[in-house]
Design a protein around this motif. Structure first.
Motif, mmCIF file in Angstrom:
data_model
loop_
_atom_site.group_PDB
_atom_site.id
_atom_site.type_symbol
_atom_site.label_atom_id
_atom_site.label_comp_id
_atom_site.label_asym_id
_atom_site.label_seq_id
_atom_site.Cartn_x
_atom_site.Cartn_y
_atom_site.Cartn_z
ATOM 1 N N ALA A 77 9.813 1.641 2.656
ATOM 2 C CA ALA A 77 10.359 2.227 1.428
ATOM 3 C C ALA A 77 9.727 1.654 0.162
ATOM 4 O O ALA A 77 10.001 2.143 -0.938
ATOM 5 C CB ALA A 77 11.867 2.004 1.390
ATOM 6 N N LEU A 78 8.858 0.663 0.304
ATOM 7 C CA LEU A 78 8.299 0.000 -0.877
ATOM 8 C C LEU A 78 7.036 0.677 -1.393
ATOM 9 O O LEU A 78 6.594 0.419 -2.503
ATOM 10 C CB LEU A 78 7.974 -1.468 -0.546
ATOM 11 N N PHE A 79 6.437 1.545 -0.570
ATOM 12 C CA PHE A 79 5.151 2.151 -0.931
ATOM 13 C C PHE A 79 5.118 3.625 -0.508
ATOM 14 O O PHE A 79 5.944 4.084 0.278
ATOM 15 C CB PHE A 79 3.997 1.430 -0.211
ATOM 16 N N LYS A 80 4.109 4.341 -1.014
ATOM 17 C CA LYS A 80 3.701 5.618 -0.431
ATOM 18 C C LYS A 80 2.540 5.312 0.513
ATOM 19 O O LYS A 80 1.712 4.446 0.213
ATOM 20 C CB LYS A 80 3.267 6.590 -1.522
ATOM 21 N N TRP A 81 2.464 6.051 1.623
ATOM 22 C CA TRP A 81 1.547 5.643 2.692
ATOM 23 C C TRP A 81 0.476 6.684 3.009
ATOM 24 O O TRP A 81 0.753 7.894 3.016
ATOM 25 C CB TRP A 81 2.346 5.369 3.963
ATOM 26 N N VAL A 82 -0.701 6.179 3.325
ATOM 27 C CA VAL A 82 -1.796 6.990 3.878
ATOM 28 C C VAL A 82 -2.211 6.284 5.160
ATOM 29 O O VAL A 82 -2.686 5.145 5.128
ATOM 30 C CB VAL A 82 -2.984 7.074 2.896
ATOM 31 N N ILE A 116 -0.210 -0.072 13.350
ATOM 32 C CA ILE A 116 -0.911 0.948 12.579
ATOM 33 C C ILE A 116 -1.093 0.384 11.182
ATOM 34 O O ILE A 116 -0.116 0.114 10.486
ATOM 35 C CB ILE A 116 -0.119 2.260 12.521
ATOM 36 N N ARG A 117 -2.336 0.183 10.803
ATOM 37 C CA ARG A 117 -2.606 -0.365 9.475
ATOM 38 C C ARG A 117 -3.002 0.777 8.545
ATOM 39 O O ARG A 117 -3.755 1.675 8.925
ATOM 40 C CB ARG A 117 -3.673 -1.451 9.569
ATOM 41 N N ALA A 118 -2.478 0.709 7.360
ATOM 42 C CA ALA A 118 -2.515 1.863 6.469
ATOM 43 C C ALA A 118 -3.024 1.487 5.094
ATOM 44 O O ALA A 118 -3.281 0.314 4.797
ATOM 45 C CB ALA A 118 -1.109 2.441 6.356
ATOM 46 N N MET A 119 -3.135 2.507 4.244
ATOM 47 C CA MET A 119 -3.306 2.273 2.815
ATOM 48 C C MET A 119 -1.950 2.521 2.175
ATOM 49 O O MET A 119 -1.347 3.592 2.338
ATOM 50 C CB MET A 119 -4.370 3.202 2.226
ATOM 51 N N ALA A 120 -1.451 1.512 1.481
ATOM 52 C CA ALA A 120 -0.152 1.612 0.812
ATOM 53 C C ALA A 120 -0.382 1.801 -0.670
ATOM 54 O O ALA A 120 -1.215 1.122 -1.266
ATOM 55 C CB ALA A 120 0.658 0.347 1.066
ATOM 56 N N CYS A 121 0.336 2.736 -1.264
ATOM 57 C CA CYS A 121 0.170 3.018 -2.691
ATOM 58 C C CYS A 121 1.472 2.772 -3.428
ATOM 59 O O CYS A 121 2.570 2.940 -2.870
ATOM 60 C CB CYS A 121 -0.263 4.472 -2.897
ATOM 61 N N ASN A 122 1.332 2.360 -4.679
ATOM 62 C CA ASN A 122 2.502 2.168 -5.533
ATOM 63 C C ASN A 122 3.338 3.452 -5.552
ATOM 64 O O ASN A 122 2.810 4.556 -5.496
ATOM 65 C CB ASN A 122 2.034 1.810 -6.945
ATOM 66 N N LEU A 123 4.641 3.286 -5.668
ATOM 67 C CA LEU A 123 5.548 4.440 -5.607
ATOM 68 C C LEU A 123 5.307 5.438 -6.742
ATOM 69 O O LEU A 123 5.722 6.595 -6.645
ATOM 70 C CB LEU A 123 6.997 3.952 -5.629
ATOM 71 N N ASN A 124 4.661 4.996 -7.821
ATOM 72 C CA ASN A 124 4.422 5.897 -8.953
ATOM 73 C C ASN A 124 3.068 6.596 -8.898
ATOM 74 O O ASN A 124 2.719 7.325 -9.828
ATOM 75 C CB ASN A 124 4.540 5.123 -10.271
#
Length: 244
Positions: free
Chosen positions: A101-106, A206-214
């Motif tokens: 819930a802390l990031f947006k995910w790719v 699974i390792r991802a790219m995490a993006c700021n929620l904004n």
């Protein structure tokens, strides 16, 4: 002279143009993408991040036609900066329930298998992960696997980088080294460390790219769509094949 209705229409038009200008400005601003050294997946050359995972991410942005600036940071700082600052993304980090819930995910950017390594001459027999509970484990700051084990009640000591945990193992400052298998084997071979096979391989992440929620949802959506296409058409696998 303009009536009230005409003045109101004019105001609405100006407001719409203003919002459109702001929107265009946000979309036009390159995304700040940060990563960290994790050999052989990511390393530094000429001050710039390179490596097979970097190649995959660059290809994702190229195909998605999204502008970005890429640079290195220590892993913990990269994670913290992305969580706090608008317009930031970080890779490759473990996608866990605690972080969801802390990031947006790719994702996925890369799939990793993790193991526990013991010191030469001090083998520790481990058949299940619970067998490692009495021991001090070495991980690095920002590691999702380290945090996962700590949340399960394991005694985890953190270093700033993965290779420093391997050094701690050899100096008996930790009992077991927690590491991604590929990274561990690379460090063992390149630095000629007298460490052998893992006592146990216990975790696949699974390792991802995490993006700021904004970060703009349309950007995250486009990046995710591109990742999915790259795994479906085999182009991601082709890049990762160069690692072998």
């Amino acid at each position: 002279m303009l009536g009230n209705r005409d003045r109101f229409k004019g105001l609405v038009v100006l407001l719409c143009w203003g919002l459109l200008a702001v929107s265009v400005s946000i979309h036009a601003k390159p995304l700040n993408v940060v990563t960290f050294i994790e050999k052989p997946l990511i390393y530094q050359k000429g001050g710039e991040p390179v490596g097979v995972v970097v190649d995959v991410v660059k290809e994702i942005f190229r195909q998605a036609n999204i502008e970005y600036n890429l640079r290195l940071m220590p892993p913990k700082r990269a994670l913290f900066t992305t969580a706090e600052a608008d317009g930031y993304c970080v890779f490759p980090i473990e996608r866990s329930q605690e972080r969801e819930a802390l990031f947006k995910w790719v994702s996925p950017i890369v799939i990793s298998r993790h193991g526990l390594f013991s010191a030469p001459g001090k083998p520790i027999s481990i058949k299940t992960l619970e067998d490692a509970k009495p021991y001090k484990l070495g991980s690095y700051l920002g590691s999702g696997v380290g945090e996962y084990l700590e949340n399960l009640g394991f005694n985890v000591e953190y270093a700033t980088r993965n290779e420093l945990s391997a050094r701690k193992l050899l100096k008996s400052r930790v009992d077991l080294w927690v590491s991604d298998i590929k990274s561990a084997k690379y460090l063992i071979n390149s630095e000629r460390l007298p460490i052998t096979e893992p006592e146990i391989v216990f975790f696949t992440t699974i390792r991802a790219m995490a993006c700021n929620l904004n970060v703009d949802p349309s950007i995250v959506k486009q990046l995710q769509k591109t990742v999915t296409q790259m795994y479906r058409n085999g182009s991601a696998e082709k890049i990762y094949g160069s690692l072998n």
